[in-house]
Enzyme design. Structure first.
Site, mmCIF file in Angstrom:
data_model
loop_
_atom_site.group_PDB
_atom_site.id
_atom_site.type_symbol
_atom_site.label_atom_id
_atom_site.label_comp_id
_atom_site.label_asym_id
_atom_site.label_seq_id
_atom_site.Cartn_x
_atom_site.Cartn_y
_atom_site.Cartn_z
ATOM 1 C CG HIS A 193 -2.150 -0.995 0.595
ATOM 2 N ND1 HIS A 193 -2.071 -2.349 0.778
ATOM 3 C CD2 HIS A 193 -3.227 -0.766 -0.195
ATOM 4 C CE1 HIS A 193 -3.091 -2.915 0.160
ATOM 5 N NE2 HIS A 193 -3.810 -1.986 -0.439
ATOM 6 N NE ARG A 300 -6.290 -0.077 -3.397
ATOM 7 C CZ ARG A 300 -5.654 0.057 -4.555
ATOM 8 N NH1 ARG A 300 -5.499 1.244 -5.095
ATOM 9 N NH2 ARG A 300 -5.169 -1.007 -5.168
ATOM 10 N NE ARG A 336 -11.251 -2.180 -2.158
ATOM 11 C CZ ARG A 336 -9.967 -2.423 -2.327
ATOM 12 N NH1 ARG A 336 -9.575 -3.310 -3.230
ATOM 13 N NH2 ARG A 336 -9.058 -1.781 -1.643
ATOM 14 C CD GLU A 435 -9.525 -8.425 -3.895
ATOM 15 O OE1 GLU A 435 -8.478 -7.794 -4.099
ATOM 16 O OE2 GLU A 435 -10.424 -7.999 -3.147
ATOM 17 C CG ASN A 458 -2.680 -4.921 -6.689
ATOM 18 O OD1 ASN A 458 -2.177 -5.002 -7.791
ATOM 19 N ND2 ASN A 458 -3.168 -3.803 -6.204
ATOM 20 C CG ASP A 459 -5.281 -8.946 -2.483
ATOM 21 O OD1 ASP A 459 -4.261 -9.164 -1.795
ATOM 22 O OD2 ASP A 459 -6.079 -8.028 -2.227
ATOM 23 N NE ARG A 469 -1.152 -6.223 -2.118
ATOM 24 C CZ ARG A 469 -2.358 -5.711 -2.342
ATOM 25 N NH1 ARG A 469 -3.417 -6.499 -2.349
ATOM 26 N NH2 ARG A 469 -2.531 -4.443 -2.579
ATOM 27 C CB CYS A 506 -9.369 -2.056 -10.179
ATOM 28 S SG CYS A 506 -9.883 -3.299 -8.992
HETATM 29 C C1 PEP Z 1 -6.109 -5.796 -5.822
HETATM 30 O O1 PEP Z 1 -5.995 -6.659 -4.957
HETATM 31 O O2 PEP Z 1 -5.690 -5.927 -6.988
HETATM 32 C C2 PEP Z 1 -6.741 -4.504 -5.513
HETATM 33 C C3 PEP Z 1 -6.990 -3.636 -6.449
HETATM 34 O O3 PEP Z 1 -7.036 -4.259 -4.211
HETATM 35 P P1 PEP Z 1 -5.980 -3.797 -3.114
HETATM 36 O O4 PEP Z 1 -4.695 -3.485 -3.816
HETATM 37 O O5 PEP Z 1 -6.553 -2.614 -2.432
HETATM 38 O O6 PEP Z 1 -5.896 -5.004 -2.250
HETATM 39 MG MG MG Z 2 -7.100 -6.516 -3.115
#
Ligand code: PEP
Ligand code: MG
Length: 582
Positions: A193, A300, A336, A435, A458-459, A469, A506
Site C-alpha cells: 500500500h 479504496r 469498494r 482477487e 494485486n491479491d 505481495r 483494477c
Molecule cells: C487488488 O488486490 O488488486 C486490488 C486492487 O485491491 P488492493 O490493492 O486494495 O488489495
Molecule cells: Mg485486493
C-alpha cells in the site's frame, strides 16, 4: 557513492536530501553483519546507550527543576538509567551481537523481549511495572540506533527524500506530500500500500531495498530512480548530472503525454476501452480529471478509515462519498466497500493480531462479521448514490455464499432506508472484485449475480502464486505474466462476457504499460489505475489493433513459463511501442 537495487514501485526520478524516518510502530530491521564489522556494531550500540543515558540525565535535570514547582515524580527516570547499566541487558546484548553477528537494534529488541517475558511471568506488581520501563528504554536506544527522527511527516516544511524501513499506510497518508520528493524503503513490494499511495501521489519510489536504512544517513544526498528500481546515495558528479538530464527528459515526456488526455482510449480498429482511475482519497479527484480518466474504477474506501482516531460515522462517510460523486458528475465512480486487513492495518479495529492476516479476517469477511460497520457504510453509500453515478463493489469475495450474504445485507439496508423514507438509487450497479483464485475459478457462477467484475491482480497474483505481495524476499516470484495468472484472467473475462457483463481490472497490472497489449488481447473492457498512468496506457491503446493484441496473447498463451513470457512481451512492447520497464 553507493548504489542499491530494489523494486520500482512508483515511476520517476527524485534527487534530494535524505530524511531518515522511523516511528515506534515501524518494524526494527534485521540483517547480518560480517565478523570484521562486529566491533563497529558494538561501538554503535554503546554510543546509542550513551546517547540514551545523556538524554535521560537531561530529562531528569529538567524534571527536577519542574519538580520544585509541581511535584512531578521522576523516580522512573532513575530506573531507566539503572537499566542502562544493568549487565543483564548491556553485556547480553554485546555478546549476542558478537555471537549471532546480527545488527544491534534487532539484538536490543530480542534481549529486551526475553527480559520482559521473564519479568511478566513473575507474579509481582513491581516486576511487571519494571517490564514497562525496560521496554521504554529499549525504544529510546533503538531510536538512536536507527537515527530516529522525532518528527511528524505531516509537519514537513522542507523538501526531502524519505528513507525508512517501512511505512504505515496512515503515515503515508498523513505526510506532507508536496515536501516528499521520493521514497526509498527496506520493505515493501510493488503492490504494497505504500507503493499504491506513492503512485497515487506521483512520488517516485523504490521499495524492497532490504538495506537502505543500513546504508543511508539523514542529510546525505540521494537519487531515487523509480523507473529502474535503483537508489544512489552520495552520487558522484557524473551520476548526478546523468540523473539531472533524465529528470528533464521525464518532465518533457510528461508534458507530451498530457496532450493525450482528451482523445478516447480507442484502438486503431475502433475498440473503446474504459480507462479509469484508482483513488484512495477524495482529494485525488483533481488528478483524475487532469489525466483524462473516464471515471473512478476503484475508490479504496478503507483509506477514509485510516486517519488515526477516525472510525468514520455514517454522516462523515456520506459527505466523503457525496463529494466524490458530485465532483465526478456524470462519470461513473466505483466505490469498494471496506477492505481492511493484510497490510491495511486499522489499529482501532480488531482482528489485526492474527498469525496469518493475509489469509485471515479481512475485507468482506470482516464486514460480514462486523455488520454494524458494514451497514453504516452501505447506508452512507446508498444515500450518496443520488449525487452521481455510483457503482458498488465488494472486495475479496471467495464464493457464492459470501456474495449472497453481502447482497442480503445490501437488500436489508435498502429496505431500512425505504422505510425511513430516504432517497437512493434503487438499481445501483453492484460488482465484485475477483482477487481470490476460488472466485476466478467460479466466476461463471458469480457473474450471474452481479453487474460487473473487476479483477484485482494485486491479491489475485498473491494468492495464485502464494507470494506475499509486500515481502521483498519473494518479490521475484510476484509475476503478473505467470501462465496461471494469465489463464485465470482469461477465464474470468470469458465467464463475465458469457453472462453478458463487463470485466475490468483494477489491480496494478491494469496500469502497467508493459501489460496493456496483453490485457487488450485478453478482452478486458475496462482498466483502472493510478491516474498518472492513464496517458501512457492510452498512447499504447491508440496505436494498436485488437487483432495485433490478440495475436500477442495467442503467442504467449502457448509459452510455458513466466520468464519466457516476460521477456517476449518486454521485447514486443519496447520495440513496437517504445515502452520501457519501470
Ligand atoms: C487488488 O488486490 O488488486 C486490488 C486492487 O485491491 P488492493 O490493492 O486494495 O488489495
Ligand atoms: Mg485486493
Amino acid at each position: 557513492m553507493k548504489e542499491l537495487r530494489g523494486i520500482s514501485a512508483s515511476p520517476g526520478i527524485a534527487i534530494g536530501e535524505i530524511l531518515f524516518y522511523t516511528d515506534q510502530h515501524t518494524a526494527v530491521p534485521r540483517y547480518s553483519i560480517e565478523s570484521e564489522e562486529v566491533d563497529a556494531e558494538i561501538r554503535r550500540f554503546r554510543e546509542a546507550v550513551e546517547k540514551a543515558r545523556a538524554e535521560l540525565e537531561e530529562l531528569k535535570e529538567a524534571a527536577a527543576r519542574e519538580n520544585n514547582k509541581n511535584g512531578v515524580d521522576t523516580r522512573f527516570l532513575d530506573s531507566h538509567l539503572l537499566m542502562l547499566q544493568d549487565p543483564e541487558f548491556v553485556e547480553t546484548a554485546e555478546i549476542r551481537v558478537r555471537e549471532r553477528r546480527c545488527n544491534a537494534e534487532w539484538v536490543v529488541q530480542m534481549v529486551v523481549h526475553e527480559i520482559v517475558e521473564r519479568l511478566r511471568a513473575i507474579d509481582d506488581q513491581y516486576m511487571r511495572e519494571r517490564s514497562v520501563d525496560i521496554h521504554d528504554v529499549s525504544q529510546r536506544i533503538i531510536g538512536h540506533l536507527m537515527y530516529r527522527d522525532r518528527i511528524s511527516l505531516g509537519d514537513l516544511n522542507r523538501e526531502v527524500v524519505l528513507v525508512t524501513h517501512d511505512l504505515l499506510p496512515s503515515d503515508a497518508l498523513s505526510m506532507n506530500k508536496r515536501m516528499v520528493k521520493g521514497i526509498a524503503m527496506d520493505a515493501g513490494g510493488r503492490t504494497s500500500h505504500t507503493a499504491i499511495l506513492a503512485r497515487a501521489f506521483e512520488i517516485p519510489a523504490v521499495l524492497g531495498l532490504s538495506e537502505i536504512t543500513r546504508n543511508a544517513h539523514g542529510g546525505s544526498e540521494i537519487i531515487v530512480d523509480g523507473n529502474r528500481g535503483r537508489v544512489v546515495i552520495d552520487p558522484d558528479p557524473e551520476t548526478r548530472s546523468y540523473y539531472e538530464k533524465a529528470l528533464q527528459e521525464q518532465r518533457r515526456r510528461e508534458v507530451e503525454l498530457m496532450s493525450l488526455t482528451d482523445p478516447p482510449a480507442e484502438t486503431r480498429d475502433g475498440k473503446l476501452v474504459q480507462l479509469k482511475a484508482n483513488i484512495e482519497l477524495s482529494e485525488e479527484v483533481e488528478a483524475v480529471f487532469a489525466h483524462g480518466a473516464d471515471g473512478v474504477g476503484l475508490f479504496r474506501s478503507e483509506f477514509l478509515f485510516l486517519d488515526p482516531g477516525r472510525l468514520r460515522r455514517e454522516e462523515e462517510q456520506f459527505e466523503a462519498y457525496k463529494a466524490v460523486l458530485e465532483q465526478m458528475d456524470e462519470r461513473p465512480v466505483t466505490i469498494r466497500t471496506l477492505d481492511i486487513g493484510g497490510d491495511k492495518v486499522i489499529p482501532e479495529l480488531d482482528g489485526q493480531d492474527e498469525k496469518n492476516p493475509i489469509l485471515g479476517w479481512r475485507a468482506i469477511r470482516f464486514c460480514l462479521g462486523r455488520q454494524d460497520i458494514f451497514r453504516t457504510q452501505l447506508r452512507a453509500l446508498l444515500r450518496a448514490s443520488v449525487y452521481g453515478r455510483l457503482r458498488l463493489m465488494f472486495p475479496m469475495i471467495s464464493g457464492i455464499e459470501e456474495l449472497t450474504n453481502a447482497l442480503d445485507v445490501l437488500d436489508d439496508v435498502k429496505r431500512e432506508l425505504r422505510e425511513e423514507g430516504r432517497t437512493f438509487t434503487e438499481d445501483v450497479p453492484v460488482g465484485i472484485m475477483i482477487e481470490v483464485p476460488s472466485a476466478a475459478v467460479t466466476s461463471d457462477i458469480l457473474a450471474h449475480r452481479v453487474d460487473f467484475l473487476s479483477i484485482g491482480t494485486n491479491d489475485l497474483i498473491q494468492y495464485t502464486v502464494a507470494v506475499d505481495r509486500g515481502n521483498e524476499r519473494v518479490a521475484y516470484l510476484y509475476e503478473p505474466f505467470h501462465p496461471a495468472v494469465l489463464r485465470l484472467i482469461r477465464m474470468v473475462v470469458e465467464n463475465g462476457h458469457a453472462a453478458g457483463i463487463p470485466v475490468g481490472m483494477c489491480g496494478e497490472m491494469g496500469g502497467d504499460p508493459m501489460a496493456t497489449a496483453v490485457l487488450l488481447g485478453l478482452g478486458l473492457d475496462e482498466l483502472s489505475m493510478s491516474a498518472a498512468s492513464i496517458p501512457e496506457v492510452k498512447r499504447i491503446i491508440r496505436s494498436i489493433t485488437t487483432a495485433e493484441a490478440e495475436e500477442l496473447v495467442g503467442t504467449i498463451m502457448e509459452m510455458r513459463g513466466y520468464a519466457d513470457i516476460d521477456q517476449y512481451v518486454h521485447n514486443v512492447m519496447r520495440e513496437r511501442f517504445d515502452v520501457t520497464a519501470y
